[in-house]
Design a protein around this motif. Sequence first.
Motif, PDB file in Angstrom:
ATOM      1  N   VAL A  14      48.439  28.714 -93.871  1.00 45.37           N
ATOM      2  CA  VAL A  14      49.749  28.905 -92.517  1.00 45.37           C
ATOM      3  C   VAL A  14      50.779  29.955 -93.019  1.00 45.37           C
ATOM      4  CG1 VAL A  14      50.628  28.156 -91.145  1.00 45.37           C
ATOM      5  CG2 VAL A  14      49.620  26.795 -91.471  1.00 45.37           C
ATOM      6  N   GLY A  16      54.096  32.739 -91.060  1.00 42.40           N
ATOM      7  CA  GLY A  16      54.663  33.012 -90.166  1.00 42.40           C
ATOM      8  C   GLY A  16      54.740  34.521 -89.759  1.00 42.40           C
ATOM      9  N   TYR A 242      58.873  20.875 -89.897  1.00 41.46           N
ATOM     10  CA  TYR A 242      58.894  22.293 -90.104  1.00 41.46           C
ATOM     11  C   TYR A 242      60.718  21.527 -90.273  1.00 41.46           C
ATOM     12  CZ  TYR A 242      54.787  24.216 -88.192  1.00 41.46           C
ATOM     13  OH  TYR A 242      53.446  24.376 -88.005  1.00 41.46           O
ATOM     14  N   TYR A 253      58.073  24.512 -94.545  1.00 40.74           N
ATOM     15  CA  TYR A 253      57.700  23.656 -93.723  1.00 40.74           C
ATOM     16  C   TYR A 253      56.516  23.154 -94.512  1.00 40.74           C
ATOM     17  CZ  TYR A 253      54.970  28.278 -93.449  1.00 40.74           C
ATOM     18  OH  TYR A 253      54.274  29.216 -93.787  1.00 40.74           O
ATOM     19  N   PHE A 269      58.985  30.588 -94.121  1.00 43.28           N
ATOM     20  CA  PHE A 269      58.895  32.088 -93.509  1.00 43.28           C
ATOM     21  C   PHE A 269      59.987  32.281 -94.204  1.00 43.28           C
ATOM     22  CE2 PHE A 269      61.002  34.258 -89.896  1.00 43.28           C
ATOM     23  CZ  PHE A 269      59.454  35.081 -90.192  1.00 43.28           C
ATOM     24  N   GLU A 292      46.681  30.319 -83.563  1.00 40.06           N
ATOM     25  CA  GLU A 292      48.553  29.885 -83.020  1.00 40.06           C
ATOM     26  C   GLU A 292      48.919  28.013 -83.011  1.00 40.06           C
ATOM     27  OE1 GLU A 292      52.395  31.341 -80.819  1.00 40.06           O
ATOM     28  OE2 GLU A 292      50.876  31.182 -79.566  1.00 40.06           O
ATOM     29  N   ARG A 295      54.954  28.153 -82.076  1.00 37.61           N
ATOM     30  CA  ARG A 295      55.831  29.216 -82.242  1.00 37.61           C
ATOM     31  C   ARG A 295      57.428  29.017 -81.642  1.00 37.61           C
ATOM     32  NH1 ARG A 295      54.955  31.632 -76.706  1.00 37.61           N
ATOM     33  NH2 ARG A 295      53.174  31.135 -76.853  1.00 37.61           N
ATOM     34  N   MET A 309      53.674  31.212 -86.281  1.00 37.66           N
ATOM     35  CA  MET A 309      52.768  30.693 -87.196  1.00 37.66           C
ATOM     36  C   MET A 309      51.502  30.458 -86.801  1.00 37.66           C
ATOM     37  SD  MET A 309      54.736  29.750 -89.408  1.00 37.66           S
ATOM     38  CE  MET A 309      57.439  29.329 -89.254  1.00 37.66           C
ATOM     39  N   THR A 310      50.794  31.028 -87.983  1.00 41.98           N
ATOM     40  CA  THR A 310      48.672  31.206 -87.912  1.00 41.98           C
ATOM     41  C   THR A 310      48.658  30.393 -89.007  1.00 41.98           C
ATOM     42  OG1 THR A 310      49.241  33.192 -86.314  1.00 41.98           O
ATOM     43  CG2 THR A 310      47.434  32.690 -86.834  1.00 41.98           C
TER      44      THR A 310
END
Length: 431
Positions: A14, A16, A242, A253, A269, A292, A295, A309-310
Amino acid sequence: MSRRVVRQSKFRHVFGQAAKADQSYEDIRVSKVTWDSSFCAVNPKFLAIIVEAGGGGAFIVLPLAKTGRVDKNYPLVTGHTAPVLDIDWCPHNDNVIASASEDTTVMVWQIPDYTPMRNITEPILTLEGHSKRVGILCWHPTSRNVLLSAGGDNVILIWNVGTGEVLLSLDDMHPDVIHSVCWNSNGSLLATTCKDKTLRVIDPRKGQVVANNFEEPVALQEMDTSNGVLLPFYDPDSSIVYLCGKGDSSIRYFEITDEPPFVHYLNTFSSKEPQRGMGFMPKRGLDVSKCEIARFYKLHERKCEPIIMTVPRKSDLFQDDLYPDTPGPEPALEADEWLSGQDAEPVLISLRDGYVPPKHRELRVTKRNILDVRPPAGPRRSQSASDAPLSQHTLETLLEEIKALREQVQAQEQRITALENMLCGLVDGTD
């Protein structure tokens, strides 16, 4: 030679990414009040931010699509006589938000889908019950119109905002200032932290602390952060926590699992500027076509910046493993049902086809026993015709007239909204 076994997880990668500059919200005077709340609340329709305001407290509500520079005369939500300390959107009505203030009150507001021409100054409801400032708000996750507030008086009040009544008062549980409160997933229990450095798990309907002696932690994570407050956000769909440090510039996270060591660090991030607050989008407001999974809305001194965050995936098909059914906007219980002892899990929806927020829904407040109110006992005095008590028939007639006027106003608001939408369509058609 021994080979290191890498833990398998779809969330290991993951990452960011801050949104592009034109997707931020600029020229917002974010509040400078020194309080530990997130100062920001977001849902699939609106972004709300506590802002600086003269002569009282205020927050601004922006449609999510209204990015870019915010006009300095953009209407605010005002009404508190002291700074606003916390705001929280109702999970079952995207047009309803509650605000808490140093003025000891909680106000519940109806936000229209159209942009108002002037400040919103009249709340649907003002809740008065705390004796000191109110700094914590949290809506019940599954019951309609149930709102929790906590204040500097060390008291937790649970309200039915549909009637304006206090359902429960927890006034002997905390010997000092309450720092945070959170419901569990079905709203049967509360977790609280307090200045006495004790975490309590409370059954609010029994008025009992059911756990507060945790002895040894199951996992201990050293954080290289400053002394600022950590704002935690938990996503039960992905089991990711998070941690956003207020005054920090990072979002750390972790994935939570059932097996030791239970807490697994994923990534951090980081950006250049520290965050003054943070909003967290409900899962139904995310873009599933871009994988995603979270967010954030990061508050700077003068702007709000989305952070996405993806999970990297090559396929553009719907990713079932990333998006299990998630809580939707429909409540599972009425307030009275919850108060009587019933529990229910959230009503889930699928995100396969994306989520479209429902149209404006009005919160109706019905004060109970309005016809049974009796004047306080006291010495008799002569009554003139102007201050004689109204008959029940007269009161009922007045209530009917008020109801008719309210319906007329609602019809006009709907007509105004339709005309504004038509105007927007005409403007878009000429571009």
